[in-house]
Write an enzyme that holds these catalytic residues in place. Structure first.
Site, short mmCIF file in Angstrom:
data_model
loop_
_atom_site.label_atom_id
_atom_site.label_comp_id
_atom_site.label_asym_id
_atom_site.label_seq_id
_atom_site.Cartn_x
_atom_site.Cartn_y
_atom_site.Cartn_z
N ASP A 212 -8.86 -8.41 4.12
CA ASP A 212 -8.58 -7.31 5.04
C ASP A 212 -9.69 -7.14 6.07
O ASP A 212 -10.48 -6.20 5.98
CB ASP A 212 -8.40 -6.01 4.24
CG ASP A 212 -7.87 -4.87 5.07
OD1 ASP A 212 -7.43 -5.11 6.21
OD2 ASP A 212 -7.90 -3.72 4.59
N GLU B 39 0.82 -1.21 0.00
CA GLU B 39 0.00 0.00 0.00
C GLU B 39 0.86 1.27 0.00
O GLU B 39 0.62 2.22 0.72
CB GLU B 39 -0.96 -0.01 1.19
CG GLU B 39 -1.93 -1.18 1.17
CD GLU B 39 -2.90 -1.19 2.33
OE1 GLU B 39 -4.05 -1.60 2.14
OE2 GLU B 39 -2.49 -0.79 3.45
N GLU C 199 -12.92 -1.81 11.93
CA GLU C 199 -12.78 -1.01 10.72
C GLU C 199 -13.86 -1.30 9.69
O GLU C 199 -14.48 -0.38 9.14
CB GLU C 199 -11.40 -1.25 10.11
CG GLU C 199 -11.14 -0.51 8.81
CD GLU C 199 -9.77 -0.82 8.22
OE1 GLU C 199 -9.53 -0.40 7.08
OE2 GLU C 199 -8.96 -1.49 8.90
#
Length: 837
Positions: free
Chosen positions: A379, A300, A407
């Site tokens: 993820d 990332e 998240e």
């Protein structure tokens, strides 16, 4: 009657949640107090370490809080009287040769009641100083849960040596993916001057056996290793040390170049190796119990060893060799993938990345390197399969990474107890020893503990991201995830029900109705959240290129991030089969691979992760995929609303502050579940063209669209993405003095709830008022802290004006007064019949 008075008294005492599960609430019931009347009134510690001193003080504090009388602390000599005696096994055996606890390892402990020289001694024996502390907390936990401790004979050893939490805190005081306020550690580029809260956090972690905390973001700031920064960071380690929590740091692998003057960060360059050795030596001079490094590289946008054609093993080993003389470790994250994938390539698959990169390196990592592997291959989604990499390594230490911070699972605004998810992963048999093996030690819990292939290190890492909010994780019920993570890291054989019950008793007390109700709510919450968000393993369908919160179904398509679900007019799902797809399923050992490869045996809950199927494909349940999508969204929204009813049964049995906070949060969640329900149902209705056989999707007979009302100052606007507003449109007010929207009620006389779906943008606090026939009946302020300044699925919020008597012809008007950037946007009004108050 005594119990009723006790519960009433408790409800009057305000609690912020700051004490979490260490409330040590006073026990009032005389019969229960009598059960502990024979406990010793003295504490003796035979160990003189700083951690043992914390154990001694904590034991006195807890007993005083719960039983009303603190034991005295004696010298290290065994008294000629009943006493609590603390020490390591070796120290205790000098006084109690009959103590047989040599089998304790790691940070294990033993709790024993011993009768010696006509006295009764409650012995807390640790394999080491941390074991003493953990034993003291365990004993206090038993008292807090009203368990008998009159005949103790308990032994506990942690399953794994790595039991860490990660904090993604930034030097400026923000927390990446943090939902509970600012950082405990940092503010405006420096370590905070007051670290009292940090000490309390370490105490909480120690109470459940956590022995390491990484304090900074895995996307590490470049100057974290500068000398001035390290001197400040040493203060955090000092605050941790009395509680046996070792501090770790995330580091950027490019630090020799970005934070210093080297012209390279090639891990095999001797100058780089020397730089890391010098830096590590400096760290240990400041922080002698430093735990080690966490590394995110080549992921990332983070620089990594691939810049020089080197492997993750090359990079990890360079750091590991610098740390090894000091006893430090490297946790190297396997979260490495190309985030610029070609979405047009049917063979491209982000899920393959970790295995493809790290499996060929098995055996090349030094023995103080631990691969930190996310529990699923994508993820932290609401539903993923177990990462095949966890079963693909025979010669490399591994730790499973999970996310305590929610998240993708509601960001602590939604109730979502994640322990059942983690438990499923820990118990999954990856058949890592080969096809056809039936040995019981190839489950994930055994692999990460090093049992399957006899590896020295391993365990669990949880991304916690607690903040300065009084109750640490914002939602009063969210701390169950931190507690549950720690309990599973210590003992993965515990059940979710046991963990939920423990946490509830320690956090809210032992009232049977409270324990039953909150436990049931927690255990149901993950499946409820999943049922109104992502279906059948397709991910959460959240806005993945934004804040990862509200619905944004197409955000995952046609970009390089690789979280595709490949939905089109004909069907949905990723084909990850070996036969026709990306080949991802081939990363599993048999018989797991065969189970996923075949449509006949692939579990429904992972169908769309593994296969692309037509909308009318029939599940094992007998429903078609499209009807399951419709039904489960409606069922999920209804189940969310039922959580409010369950919680309301506890009114008067829980302190008002936490009770009211949870009511507010559950009410918000119920409204947001409807946003999710409608967004997914209507997106799939439009995309597939297949109607809901029950006639719900796309049909809302009690709904009045804001743009269809008589508007005074409001302007119709298109909402992006379209599915996050009813009909894709809403109205916004640009007039500073406010705007009005009016419509005429046309139904039979009765009692009705008026639900206003509005947008609570985070760049202002708009005000709303509701009028019936010119009389104000309700008002509220849009003051929730939601993660967007736009009118969309992140900010869409529901407010209900309940139990109003209405009749045909009544005029209903809603005024919106904007504030700063909040345009007092309204999507629709929904009017539902209700019973009178």
């Amino acid at each position: 009657m005594i119990a009723i008075l006790l519960f009433t008294a408790i409800s009057c005492i305000a609690e912020t949640g700051e004490a979490a599960w260490l409330r040590y609430a006073s026990i009032k019931d005389a019969e229960t107090l009598q059960r502990y009347a024979s406990l010793p009134q003295a504490i003796v510690s035979l160990d003189h370490s700083e951690v043992a001193a914390s154990a001694e003080r904590e034991l006195a504090r807890g007993i005083d809080g719960m039983l009303g009388k603190a034991p005295t602390t004696e010298s290290s000599r065994l008294p000629d009287a009943n006493a609590f005696v603390l020490g390591t096994v070796t120290e205790l055996q000098q006084h109690f040769p009959e103590l047989h606890a040599d089998h304790l390892t790691g940070n294990g402990f033993s709790l024993k009641t011993l009768h010696h020289r006509s006295h009764t001694y409650v012995v807390i024996a640790g394999a080491d100083e941390r074991g003493i502390l953990y034993g003291a907390f365990a004993l206090l936990s038993r008292i807090a849960q009203l368990e008998s401790i009159s005949h103790l004979d308990d032994n506990e050893t942690p399953a794994s040596p790595i039991r860490w939490v990660d904090q993604w805190d930034n030097p400026d005081g923000t927390i990446e993916r943090g939902y509970a306020g600012r950082s405990l550690f940092f503010d405006h580029g420096h370590v905070r001057s007051d670290l009292t809260r940090v000490s309390e956090y370490a105490r909480l972690l120690a109470s459940v056996g956590i022995n390491g905390c990484n304090v900074n973001n895995v996307n590490a700031a470049p100057d974290v290793l500068r000398d001035a920064s390290l001197k400040e960071l040493a203060r955090i380690a000092d605050a941790f040390r009395p509680w046996g929590v070792r501090m770790a740091l995330s580091v950027n692998i490019a630090s020799p170049q970005t934070a210093d003057k080297l012209d390279t960060f090639d891990p095999l360059d001797p100058r780089v190796e020397a730089w890391w050795q010098k830096k590590v030596d400096a760290i240990y001079r400041l922080i002698p119990d430093f735990a080690g490094f966490t590394v995110k590289a080549d992921s990332e946008g983070q620089l990594g060893p691939s810049s020089y054609g080197r492997t993750p093993a090359d990079a990890a080993n360079t750091l590991a060799r610098a740390l090894k003389p000091h006893g430090g470790v490297v946790l190297y994250r396997a979260f490495v993938y190309n985030h610029h994938l070609d979405w047009r390539d049917p063979r491209a698959d982000r899920a393959r990345a970790a295995y493809d990169i790290f499996r060929p390196l098995d055996g090349l990592f030094d023995d103080n390197v631990v691969l930190q592997i996310k529990h699923g291959p994508i993820d932290f989604q609401a539903r993923e399969p177990v990462s095949p990499l966890l079963g693909g390594l025979k010669h490399t230490n591994e730790a499973m990474e999970v996310q305590i911070a929610e998240e993708y699972t509601g960001q602590q605004r939604h109730l979502c107890f994640l322990v059942p998810m983690w438990k499923e992963v820990l118990g999954f048999d990856l058949h890592a020893k080969g096809a056809g093996t039936t040995v019981p030690d190839a489950t994930v819990k055994d692999l990460i503990a090093g049992k399957t292939f006899r590896r020295p290190l391993g365990g669990m890492v949880g991304v916690a991201n607690v903040g300065l909010d009084a109750n640490w994780l914002a939602h009063p019920l969210a701390m169950a995830n931190l507690y549950g993570f720690a309990r599973l890291a210590w003992n993965p054989n515990l059940t979710p029900q046991t963990i939920a019950e423990e946490w509830t008793r320690l956090t809210f007390g032992n009232d049977p109705l409270v324990v039953r109700t909150i436990t049931a709510m927690q255990l149901a919450s993950w499946h409820i959240y999943e049922s109104y968000t992502g279906p059948l393993g397709a991910g959460t369908m959240t806005d993945i290129i934004g804040v990862h919160y509200g619905p944004g179904i197409e955000s995952s398509e046609r970009n390089g991030w690789g979280q595709w679900h490949r939905a089109d007019h004909e069907g949905v799902g990723m084909d990850r089969t070996v036969a026709t797809g990306t080949g991802y399923i081939g990363q599993y050992h048999e018989p797991v691979a065969a189970m996923y490869e075949s449509l006949a045996t692939c579990p429904d809950e992972l169908l769309l992760f593994m296969h692309h199927v037509p909308y009318k494909y029939e599940l094992h349940s007998g429903k078609t995929v499209i009807q399951h999508i419709y039904d489960s969204r409606y069922e999920g929204a209804a189940s969310t609303a039922s959580l409010i009813t369950q919680w309301q049964m506890l009114h008067g049995r829980i302190d008002d502050e936490r009770y009211n906070d949870v009511v507010k949060r559950l009410t918000y969640q119920a409204g947001h579940a409807i946003v999710w329900r409608d967004a997914i149902c209507e997106w799939f209705l439009k995309t597939s063209g297949i109607p809901d056989e029950k006639g719900r999707a796309g049909h809302h007979p009690n709904r009045v669209e804001a743009e269809s009302m008589q508007l005074d100052g409001d302007t119709p606007v298109d909402i992006t993405p379209w599915e996050t507003a009813s009909g894709g449109k809403a109205v916004a007010c640009e007039r500073a003095t406010g705007c009005s929207m009016t419509f005429t009620f046309q139904r039979a006389a009765g009692n009705y709830a008026i639900a206003t779906q509005y947008f609570d943008q985070n760049d202002g606090m708009a005000h709303f008022r509701v009028y019936v026939n010119g009389k104000q009946v309700d008002a509220w302020t849009a003051d929730n802290d939601l993660p967007s300044a736009k009118m969309n699925g992140h900010t869409s919020t529901r407010h209900t004006s309940s139990a109003l008597a209405l009749k045909a012809g009544d005029s209903i008007r809603i005024d919106g007064i904007p504030d700063k950037g909040d345009k007092a946007g309204i999507d629709y009004v929904e009017i539902e019949a209700t019973k009178p108050n």
